[in-house]
Design a protein around this motif. Structure first.
Motif, PDB file in Angstrom:
ATOM      1  N   VAL A  58      38.815  44.699 119.852  1.00  0.00           N
ATOM      2  CA  VAL A  58      39.051  43.501 119.063  1.00  0.00           C
ATOM      3  C   VAL A  58      40.109  42.636 119.742  1.00  0.00           C
ATOM      4  CG1 VAL A  58      39.692  42.680 116.763  1.00  0.00           C
ATOM      5  CG2 VAL A  58      38.621  44.907 117.006  1.00  0.00           C
ATOM      6  N   THR A  59      39.895  41.321 119.745  1.00  0.00           N
ATOM      7  CA  THR A  59      40.910  40.398 120.241  1.00  0.00           C
ATOM      8  C   THR A  59      41.719  39.901 119.049  1.00  0.00           C
ATOM      9  OG1 THR A  59      39.518  39.756 122.092  1.00  0.00           O
ATOM     10  CG2 THR A  59      41.322  38.266 121.525  1.00  0.00           C
ATOM     11  N   LEU A  60      43.035  40.086 119.141  1.00  0.00           N
ATOM     12  CA  LEU A  60      43.938  39.793 118.027  1.00  0.00           C
ATOM     13  C   LEU A  60      45.144  38.997 118.516  1.00  0.00           C
ATOM     14  CD1 LEU A  60      43.979  43.439 116.670  1.00  0.00           C
ATOM     15  CD2 LEU A  60      42.770  41.512 115.630  1.00  0.00           C
ATOM     16  N   PRO A  61      45.731  38.167 117.639  1.00  0.00           N
ATOM     17  CA  PRO A  61      46.987  37.509 118.001  1.00  0.00           C
ATOM     18  C   PRO A  61      48.112  38.546 118.032  1.00  0.00           C
ATOM     19  CG  PRO A  61      46.433  37.039 115.715  1.00  0.00           C
ATOM     20  CD  PRO A  61      45.263  37.803 116.305  1.00  0.00           C
ATOM     21  N   GLY A  62      49.098  38.295 118.862  1.00  0.00           N
ATOM     22  CA  GLY A  62      50.220  39.215 118.978  1.00  0.00           C
ATOM     23  C   GLY A  62      50.938  39.463 117.669  1.00  0.00           C
ATOM     24  N   SER A  63      50.896  38.496 116.748  1.00  0.00           N
ATOM     25  CA  SER A  63      51.579  38.653 115.456  1.00  0.00           C
ATOM     26  C   SER A  63      50.926  39.705 114.566  1.00  0.00           C
ATOM     27  CB  SER A  63      51.633  37.316 114.718  1.00  0.00           C
ATOM     28  OG  SER A  63      50.326  36.826 114.477  1.00  0.00           O
ATOM     29  N   MET A  64      49.736  40.171 114.933  1.00  0.00           N
ATOM     30  CA  MET A  64      49.075  41.228 114.154  1.00  0.00           C
ATOM     31  C   MET A  64      49.352  42.618 114.721  1.00  0.00           C
ATOM     32  SD  MET A  64      45.352  39.718 113.061  1.00  0.00           S
ATOM     33  CE  MET A  64      44.925  41.238 112.230  1.00  0.00           C
ATOM     34  N   LEU A  65      50.241  42.689 115.726  1.00  0.00           N
ATOM     35  CA  LEU A  65      50.510  43.951 116.412  1.00  0.00           C
ATOM     36  C   LEU A  65      52.007  44.202 116.501  1.00  0.00           C
ATOM     37  CD1 LEU A  65      48.132  43.240 119.413  1.00  0.00           C
ATOM     38  CD2 LEU A  65      47.598  44.662 117.413  1.00  0.00           C
ATOM     39  N   ARG A  66      52.361  45.481 116.602  1.00  0.00           N
ATOM     40  CA  ARG A  66      53.744  45.848 116.885  1.00  0.00           C
ATOM     41  C   ARG A  66      53.745  47.071 117.782  1.00  0.00           C
ATOM     42  NH1 ARG A  66      55.548  50.437 114.471  1.00  0.00           N
ATOM     43  NH2 ARG A  66      54.628  51.109 112.505  1.00  0.00           N
ATOM     44  N   ALA A  67      54.876  47.297 118.424  1.00  0.00           N
ATOM     45  CA  ALA A  67      55.032  48.486 119.255  1.00  0.00           C
ATOM     46  C   ALA A  67      55.298  49.700 118.367  1.00  0.00           C
ATOM     47  CB  ALA A  67      56.191  48.286 120.222  1.00  0.00           C
ATOM     48  N   PRO A  68      54.818  50.870 118.774  1.00  0.00           N
ATOM     49  CA  PRO A  68      55.140  52.092 118.028  1.00  0.00           C
ATOM     50  C   PRO A  68      56.646  52.382 118.104  1.00  0.00           C
ATOM     51  CG  PRO A  68      53.349  52.474 119.590  1.00  0.00           C
ATOM     52  CD  PRO A  68      53.919  51.129 119.889  1.00  0.00           C
ATOM     53  N   THR A  69      57.152  53.095 117.100  1.00  0.00           N
ATOM     54  CA  THR A  69      58.558  53.498 117.079  1.00  0.00           C
ATOM     55  C   THR A  69      58.659  55.010 116.933  1.00  0.00           C
ATOM     56  OG1 THR A  69      58.811  53.408 114.678  1.00  0.00           O
ATOM     57  CG2 THR A  69      59.138  51.322 115.898  1.00  0.00           C
ATOM     58  N   HIS A  70      59.860  55.532 117.135  1.00  0.00           N
ATOM     59  CA  HIS A  70      60.069  56.979 116.965  1.00  0.00           C
ATOM     60  C   HIS A  70      59.889  57.404 115.519  1.00  0.00           C
ATOM     61  CE1 HIS A  70      61.276  57.884 121.029  1.00  0.00           C
ATOM     62  NE2 HIS A  70      62.020  56.783 121.031  1.00  0.00           N
ATOM     63  N   GLY A  71      59.973  56.473 114.587  1.00  0.00           N
ATOM     64  CA  GLY A  71      59.794  56.790 113.175  1.00  0.00           C
ATOM     65  C   GLY A  71      58.345  56.848 112.724  1.00  0.00           C
ATOM     66  N   ASP A  72      57.412  56.447 113.607  1.00  0.00           N
ATOM     67  CA  ASP A  72      55.989  56.455 113.252  1.00  0.00           C
ATOM     68  C   ASP A  72      55.431  57.878 113.286  1.00  0.00           C
ATOM     69  OD1 ASP A  72      55.840  53.693 112.946  1.00  0.00           O
ATOM     70  OD2 ASP A  72      55.303  53.372 115.039  1.00  0.00           O
ATOM     71  N   ILE A  73      54.574  58.176 112.306  1.00  0.00           N
ATOM     72  CA  ILE A  73      53.922  59.481 112.221  1.00  0.00           C
ATOM     73  C   ILE A  73      52.415  59.241 112.254  1.00  0.00           C
ATOM     74  CG2 ILE A  73      53.524  61.509 110.779  1.00  0.00           C
ATOM     75  CD1 ILE A  73      56.316  60.986 109.557  1.00  0.00           C
ATOM     76  N   PRO A  74      51.694  59.879 113.186  1.00  0.00           N
ATOM     77  CA  PRO A  74      50.230  59.685 113.221  1.00  0.00           C
ATOM     78  C   PRO A  74      49.591  60.157 111.920  1.00  0.00           C
ATOM     79  CG  PRO A  74      50.997  60.773 115.207  1.00  0.00           C
ATOM     80  CD  PRO A  74      52.150  60.752 114.238  1.00  0.00           C
ATOM     81  N   PHE A  75      48.487  59.496 111.556  1.00  0.00           N
ATOM     82  CA  PHE A  75      47.759  59.803 110.349  1.00  0.00           C
ATOM     83  C   PHE A  75      46.281  59.797 110.690  1.00  0.00           C
ATOM     84  CE2 PHE A  75      46.833  59.989 105.938  1.00  0.00           C
ATOM     85  CZ  PHE A  75      45.745  59.180 105.714  1.00  0.00           C
ATOM     86  N   VAL A  76      45.544  60.755 110.190  1.00  0.00           N
ATOM     87  CA  VAL A  76      44.110  60.844 110.464  1.00  0.00           C
ATOM     88  C   VAL A  76      43.352  60.499 109.194  1.00  0.00           C
ATOM     89  CG1 VAL A  76      42.213  62.362 111.112  1.00  0.00           C
ATOM     90  CG2 VAL A  76      44.435  62.577 112.240  1.00  0.00           C
ATOM     91  N   ARG A  77      42.342  59.638 109.326  1.00  0.00           N
ATOM     92  CA  ARG A  77      41.441  59.325 108.220  1.00  0.00           C
ATOM     93  C   ARG A  77      40.032  59.438 108.757  1.00  0.00           C
ATOM     94  NH1 ARG A  77      39.618  54.025 108.907  1.00  0.00           N
ATOM     95  NH2 ARG A  77      40.927  52.818 110.292  1.00  0.00           N
ATOM     96  N   SER A  78      39.117  59.830 107.916  1.00  0.00           N
ATOM     97  CA  SER A  78      37.716  59.975 108.327  1.00  0.00           C
ATOM     98  C   SER A  78      36.922  58.781 107.842  1.00  0.00           C
ATOM     99  CB  SER A  78      37.116  61.248 107.765  1.00  0.00           C
ATOM    100  OG  SER A  78      37.764  62.370 108.331  1.00  0.00           O
ATOM    101  N   GLU A  79      36.143  58.216 108.735  1.00  0.00           N
ATOM    102  CA  GLU A  79      35.270  57.109 108.385  1.00  0.00           C
ATOM    103  C   GLU A  79      34.187  57.050 109.445  1.00  0.00           C
ATOM    104  OE1 GLU A  79      35.521  52.342 107.493  1.00  0.00           O
ATOM    105  OE2 GLU A  79      37.300  53.570 107.346  1.00  0.00           O
ATOM    106  N   ALA A  80      32.958  56.975 109.016  1.00  0.00           N
ATOM    107  CA  ALA A  80      31.840  56.888 109.946  1.00  0.00           C
ATOM    108  C   ALA A  80      31.775  55.471 110.475  1.00  0.00           C
ATOM    109  CB  ALA A  80      30.543  57.275 109.276  1.00  0.00           C
ATOM    110  N   VAL A  81      32.282  55.263 111.709  1.00  0.00           N
ATOM    111  CA  VAL A  81      32.306  53.942 112.320  1.00  0.00           C
ATOM    112  C   VAL A  81      31.761  54.037 113.730  1.00  0.00           C
ATOM    113  CG1 VAL A  81      33.804  52.046 113.060  1.00  0.00           C
ATOM    114  CG2 VAL A  81      34.356  53.309 110.997  1.00  0.00           C
ATOM    115  N   THR A  82      30.918  53.107 114.092  1.00  0.00           N
ATOM    116  CA  THR A  82      30.434  53.039 115.468  1.00  0.00           C
ATOM    117  C   THR A  82      30.452  51.595 115.904  1.00  0.00           C
ATOM    118  OG1 THR A  82      28.154  52.838 114.730  1.00  0.00           O
ATOM    119  CG2 THR A  82      28.926  55.053 115.262  1.00  0.00           C
ATOM    120  N   ILE A  83      30.467  51.381 117.198  1.00  0.00           N
ATOM    121  CA  ILE A  83      30.419  50.015 117.727  1.00  0.00           C
ATOM    122  C   ILE A  83      29.009  49.494 117.610  1.00  0.00           C
ATOM    123  CG2 ILE A  83      30.671  48.584 119.749  1.00  0.00           C
ATOM    124  CD1 ILE A  83      32.883  50.204 120.690  1.00  0.00           C
TER     125      ILE A  83
END
Length: 81
Positions: A56-81
């Motif tokens: 996906v092409t997105l503006p920079g304002s929709m993104l941030r850098a990860p931090t040490h406080g971030d915790i990965p999270f897993v969710r299940s969803e049937a998605v394909t391109i």
């Protein structure tokens, strides 16, 4: 914020049409500089097995850098391109 190629970024809002949600992590694969407009980035999102689920092409304002406080999270969803 200025993101380098092949760095991870965190999505700051849902991208409903691509089934992406706030907090999803992707990798910057291209930078788009257009005079007079906000810098955009093409970001590739993967499932946990390394398969691409969206690019996906997105503006920079929709993104941030990860931090040490971030915790990965897993969710299940049937998605394909």
């Amino acid at each position: 914020m200025d993101f380098q190629l092949y760095t991870d970024v965190v999505l700051l809002s849902d991208v409903v049409e691509e089934h992406l949600r706030l907090g999803d992590v992707g990798t910057v694969v291209e930078r788009h500089d257009v005079p007079g407009l906000e810098t955009g980035y093409s970001v590739e999102f993967f499932d946990m097995l390394g398969s691409t689920i969206a690019v996906v092409t997105l503006p920079g304002s929709m993104l941030r850098a990860p931090t040490h406080g971030d915790i990965p999270f897993v969710r299940s969803e049937a998605v394909t391109i």
